[in-house]
Design a protein around this motif. Structure first.
Motif, mmCIF file in Angstrom:
data_model
loop_
_atom_site.group_PDB
_atom_site.id
_atom_site.type_symbol
_atom_site.label_atom_id
_atom_site.label_comp_id
_atom_site.label_asym_id
_atom_site.label_seq_id
_atom_site.Cartn_x
_atom_site.Cartn_y
_atom_site.Cartn_z
ATOM 1 N N ILE A 101 49.280 49.372 108.697
ATOM 2 C CA ILE A 101 48.660 49.694 107.851
ATOM 3 C C ILE A 101 48.562 48.977 106.738
ATOM 4 O O ILE A 101 49.015 49.334 105.709
ATOM 5 C CB ILE A 101 47.466 50.798 107.278
ATOM 6 N N GLU A 102 48.034 47.003 106.406
ATOM 7 C CA GLU A 102 48.844 46.744 105.647
ATOM 8 C C GLU A 102 48.667 47.394 103.804
ATOM 9 O O GLU A 102 47.689 47.504 104.133
ATOM 10 C CB GLU A 102 47.775 45.396 105.649
ATOM 11 N N SER A 103 48.757 46.837 102.836
ATOM 12 C CA SER A 103 49.137 46.995 101.463
ATOM 13 C C SER A 103 46.994 46.591 101.007
ATOM 14 O O SER A 103 46.716 45.665 101.331
ATOM 15 C CB SER A 103 50.438 45.729 100.588
ATOM 16 N N ASN A 104 46.289 47.228 100.086
ATOM 17 C CA ASN A 104 45.043 47.034 100.110
ATOM 18 C C ASN A 104 44.261 47.612 101.365
ATOM 19 O O ASN A 104 43.584 46.377 100.963
ATOM 20 C CB ASN A 104 45.346 45.731 98.735
ATOM 21 N N ALA A 105 44.601 47.566 102.164
ATOM 22 C CA ALA A 105 43.864 47.547 103.397
ATOM 23 C C ALA A 105 42.411 48.373 102.826
ATOM 24 O O ALA A 105 41.590 47.933 102.986
ATOM 25 C CB ALA A 105 44.272 48.246 104.664
ATOM 26 N N PHE A 106 42.316 48.976 102.171
ATOM 27 C CA PHE A 106 40.698 49.621 101.787
ATOM 28 C C PHE A 106 40.765 49.595 100.204
ATOM 29 O O PHE A 106 40.141 51.140 99.796
ATOM 30 C CB PHE A 106 40.915 51.216 102.638
ATOM 31 N N TRP A 107 41.686 49.089 99.279
ATOM 32 C CA TRP A 107 41.322 49.594 98.103
ATOM 33 C C TRP A 107 39.549 49.049 97.098
ATOM 34 O O TRP A 107 38.848 48.099 98.444
ATOM 35 C CB TRP A 107 42.790 47.662 97.667
ATOM 36 N N ASP A 148 54.427 44.309 98.421
ATOM 37 C CA ASP A 148 55.770 43.393 98.341
ATOM 38 C C ASP A 148 55.843 43.103 96.701
ATOM 39 O O ASP A 148 57.100 43.061 95.791
ATOM 40 C CB ASP A 148 55.500 42.167 98.505
ATOM 41 N N LEU A 149 54.324 43.573 95.564
ATOM 42 C CA LEU A 149 54.365 43.241 94.604
ATOM 43 C C LEU A 149 54.798 44.127 93.788
ATOM 44 O O LEU A 149 55.835 44.238 93.095
ATOM 45 C CB LEU A 149 53.232 42.577 94.178
ATOM 46 N N PHE A 150 53.914 45.539 93.725
ATOM 47 C CA PHE A 150 55.169 46.845 93.236
ATOM 48 C C PHE A 150 55.614 47.694 93.677
ATOM 49 O O PHE A 150 55.721 48.533 93.506
ATOM 50 C CB PHE A 150 53.384 47.449 92.979
ATOM 51 N N PHE A 151 55.947 47.445 94.959
ATOM 52 C CA PHE A 151 57.114 48.178 95.708
ATOM 53 C C PHE A 151 56.457 49.881 95.970
ATOM 54 O O PHE A 151 57.044 50.674 95.210
ATOM 55 C CB PHE A 151 58.427 48.280 95.144
ATOM 56 N N ARG A 152 54.957 49.611 96.404
ATOM 57 C CA ARG A 152 54.422 50.995 96.579
ATOM 58 C C ARG A 152 53.422 50.774 97.466
ATOM 59 O O ARG A 152 52.994 49.704 98.186
ATOM 60 C CB ARG A 152 54.087 52.239 95.402
ATOM 61 N N THR A 182 54.276 61.309 106.429
ATOM 62 C CA THR A 182 53.439 60.631 106.295
ATOM 63 C C THR A 182 52.848 61.056 104.636
ATOM 64 O O THR A 182 52.747 60.305 104.018
ATOM 65 C CB THR A 182 52.316 60.754 107.133
ATOM 66 N N VAL A 183 52.223 62.405 104.843
ATOM 67 C CA VAL A 183 51.928 63.130 103.267
ATOM 68 C C VAL A 183 53.005 62.120 102.085
ATOM 69 O O VAL A 183 52.180 62.116 100.978
ATOM 70 C CB VAL A 183 51.845 64.541 103.482
ATOM 71 N N SER A 184 54.383 62.191 102.523
ATOM 72 C CA SER A 184 54.889 62.116 101.527
ATOM 73 C C SER A 184 54.600 60.392 101.080
ATOM 74 O O SER A 184 54.993 60.034 99.859
ATOM 75 C CB SER A 184 56.728 62.370 101.548
ATOM 76 N N LEU A 185 54.337 59.929 102.377
ATOM 77 C CA LEU A 185 54.563 58.235 101.580
ATOM 78 C C LEU A 185 52.771 57.998 101.069
ATOM 79 O O LEU A 185 53.018 56.708 100.488
ATOM 80 C CB LEU A 185 54.392 57.600 103.161
ATOM 81 N N LEU A 186 51.664 58.764 100.694
ATOM 82 C CA LEU A 186 51.110 58.597 100.219
ATOM 83 C C LEU A 186 50.530 59.246 98.638
ATOM 84 O O LEU A 186 51.306 59.729 98.505
ATOM 85 C CB LEU A 186 49.650 59.503 101.101
ATOM 86 N N HIS A 187 50.470 58.079 98.178
ATOM 87 C CA HIS A 187 50.587 57.702 96.586
ATOM 88 C C HIS A 187 48.783 58.361 95.934
ATOM 89 O O HIS A 187 48.234 57.761 95.207
ATOM 90 C CB HIS A 187 51.117 56.730 96.109
#
Length: 88
Positions: free
Chosen positions: A10-16, A37-41, A63-68
């Motif tokens: 799932i790429e960054s901003n996929a469901f932004w 890549d821009l915000f490193f999160r 995975t829970v630890s990955l979700l912000h």
């Protein structure tokens, strides 16, 4: 939304800012979420104000630890720990 197990990332901003997203089922895999890549999160679900249900299938703690989703993540980890103490 139910994502296929064949999905690799799932790429960054996929469901932004997806205003209609309320529930999502995610098959968990190592390196499933791509870091921005821009915000490193991880920001796949940023500004999804109506997202209330996330069904995690697989290795929950990793995975829970990955979700912000800060308020959600801490509560989920606590609840998972409680359930794990009850289960044999």
């Amino acid at each position: 939304v139910e994502l296929s197990e064949r999905l690799e990332t799932i790429e960054s901003n996929a469901f932004w800012n997806c205003e209609r997203l309320q529930r999502i089922a995610i098959p968990l895999k190592r390196s499933f979420f791509v870091i921005d890549d821009l915000f490193f999160r991880y920001n796949q679900f940023d500004h999804c104000e109506h997202l209330v249900t996330v069904v995690l299938v697989g290795g929950i703690h990793t995975t829970v630890s990955l979700l912000h989703l800060e308020s959600w993540r801490t509560e989920m980890n606590t609840e998972i720990d409680r359930i794990n103490q009850v289960l044999p």
